[in-house]
Write an enzyme that holds these catalytic residues in place. Structure first.
Site, PDB file in Angstrom:
ATOM      1  CB  SER A 116       7.703 -22.826 -82.457  1.00  0.00           C
ATOM      2  OG  SER A 116       6.270 -22.511 -82.812  1.00  0.00           O
ATOM      3  CE  LYS A 139       6.009 -19.845 -79.938  1.00  0.00           C
ATOM      4  NZ  LYS A 139       5.181 -20.363 -80.331  1.00  0.00           N
ATOM      5  CB  SER A 197       3.531 -22.861 -83.519  1.00  0.00           C
ATOM      6  OG  SER A 197       4.417 -23.173 -84.908  1.00  0.00           O
TER       7      SER A 197
END
Length: 469
Positions: A156, A81, A180
């Site tokens: 996210s 990520k 997230s």
């Protein structure tokens, strides 16, 4: 609407990460071939999904050719990520305000992630600073949900979830500061475990905060992959103060006391599909011999304001101390409207922050008292089904978007402020064919309880597969 996936008859086939690693170890195909298959799959779906923040294929190819991987996922293609430092890649944080400077070194979790043997092909997308629950932007295309590209993939960790769900890679890095990992797992039909605080290497900036909200992990298509990931991290770094989880390989024999929560903290009712999914899962648990009892929320509505005060502090910190937090080249003028709006919200109520921190710690004590009577708390992961792209538009009216956001994610933040582990499982679906996540919480250090239950539920209610639609 477009339904997108990359599953095919290449070497990755329909394997999970454990399956790919075992095939590589058995000599069925080399890591280089696995990497090429994953890159081909990414190239097939990413033009539609827009889930890659940075492509790092040439270095990944070189690593695969050298074949120096070790760990439970040796040679398995994956993604990191893009809010986590990976040497040589810019840590873009999803924001145009962040300078495109390659990270000088890996951060601690990156070392742990690579220690499992994964081959990182690039970085996945997230919304600016991970502050919202949809991977949408004001300056680029949104990251889309492969089940239906008109819909949000969550956030996210949206880019990771979209590409794992689409079959491009078997598992990918995710992290969780308010849901997230679990939110995009629910939206994209994946397994998403937020471990106990401290179980994985902390995010350096977050670890210095009064309450460390953020925890690293992965999103995966099988319970097995998540269980093996956690076990391999434990092999690398035993955690002081937490009971070892060990390698969980199947369902547990113990029948659990399950607290059922059906009312969001906002007071708004669940939508029809989500309520039906939760009732169905409570019935399944009872059929399996677990004791399910509906209970009131263990925290009160004051928690919303307390968490929002602390969460808004993050946006304020990015806006006003971005250069110190992120590094040279940070351009405050290029912040997105949602981050600015959240920062302004903090400024309006900054004086409440000390009392809000105290309130969050008291809420932790109340939540943990629930585990004197119950082993697991069950709820939906989200208060309603996955919204369409634009419903949480970061360029929209801030107050309206913020109100929608709070209503949507009302179940997940309590695990971040308390540090307790929580797991979203893709156990249901909506009337229009989108996944619905069911959420399970246990006390600190009780990941084994969650994983054993997850194996049992996966066997009883096999997860829907995107390639079968």
């Amino acid at each position: 609407m477009k339904h997108v996936h990359a599953f095919g008859d290449d070497v990755l086939a329909e394997h999970d990460a454990v399956g790919v690693a075992r095939a590589i170890a058995a000599g069925e195909f080399p890591a280089a071939e696995a990497a090429e298959a994953a890159l081909t799959r990414i190239d097939a779906v990413n033009p539609v999904l827009a889930a890659i923040a940075y492509d790092d294929r040439e270095r990944a190819r070189a690593r695969a050719g050298a074949n120096g991987f070790s760990g439970i996922f040796a040679g398995v293609p994956s993604l990191i990520k893009n809010n986590t430092d990976f040497a040589g890649l810019p840590t873009g944080q999803g924001s145009a305000a962040v300078a495109q400077r390659p990270a000088a070194k890996h951060e601690p979790f990156t070392e742990e992630f690579l220690g499992t043997g994964v081959n990182v092909l690039g970085a996945s997308t997230l919304p600016p600073f991970g502050l919202t629950a949809t991977t949408e932007f004001v300056d680029r295309e949104p990251t889309r949900n492969p089940w239906n590209t008109d819909f949000s993939c969550g956030a996210s960790s949206g880019g990771s979830a979209a590409l794992v769900a689409a079959g491009a890679v078997p598992l990918a890095h995710a992290n969780d500061g308010g849901g997230s990992i679990r939110i995009p797992a629910a939206a994209c039909g994946l397994v998403g475990l937020k471990p106990t605080r401290g179980r994985t290497a902390p995010v350096p900036a977050s670890a210095k905060s009064p309450i460390d909200l953020v925890c690293n992990g992965v999103v995966s298509r099988s319970v097995r992959d998540t269980a093996y990931f956690l076990a391999d991290l434990e092999r690398q770094r035993p955690v002081k103060g937490l009971e070892p989880v060990g390698l969980v390989e199947g369902a547990g024999a113990r029948r659990l006391r399950v607290a059922l929560i059906v009312d969001p903290i906002t007071g708004q009712p669940l939508d029809t599909d989500t309520a039906r999914a939760l009732t169905d899962m409570a019935e399944l648990l009872s059929e399996l011999g677990h004791r399910v009892e509906q209970v009131p929320l263990p925290v009160d509505q004051a928690y919303i304001r307390q968490f929002v005060d602390y969460w808004a502090l993050l946006a304020f910190s990015f806006e006003y101390t971005g250069r110190a937090l992120i590094g040279p080249g940070f351009d405050r003028a290029r912040l997105d409207p949602f981050t600015r709006g959240l920062s302004r919200r903090f400024l309006r109520g900054f004086y409440r922050l000390p009392s809000s921190i105290i309130g969050l710690k008291r809420a932790t004590a109340r939540l943990r008292r629930s585990f004197a009577d119950f082993d697991v708390i069950m709820s939906p992961t989200l208060a309603h089904t996955t919204p369409e792209i634009g419903y949480l538009d970061p360029a929209g009216d801030f107050d309206e978007i913020f109100d929608r956001l709070v209503r949507y994610v009302s179940f997940t933040p309590a695990n971040n402020s308390s540090g307790t582990p929580a797991l979203s499982l893709p156990l249901a679906g909506s009337a229009d064919g989108l996944p619905i996540g069911i959420h399970f919480t246990a006390d600190l250090g009780e990941e084994r309880t969650l994983l054993e239950l997850a194996y049992e539920l996966e066997a009883a209610r096999p997860f829907a597969r995107i390639q079968d639609l």
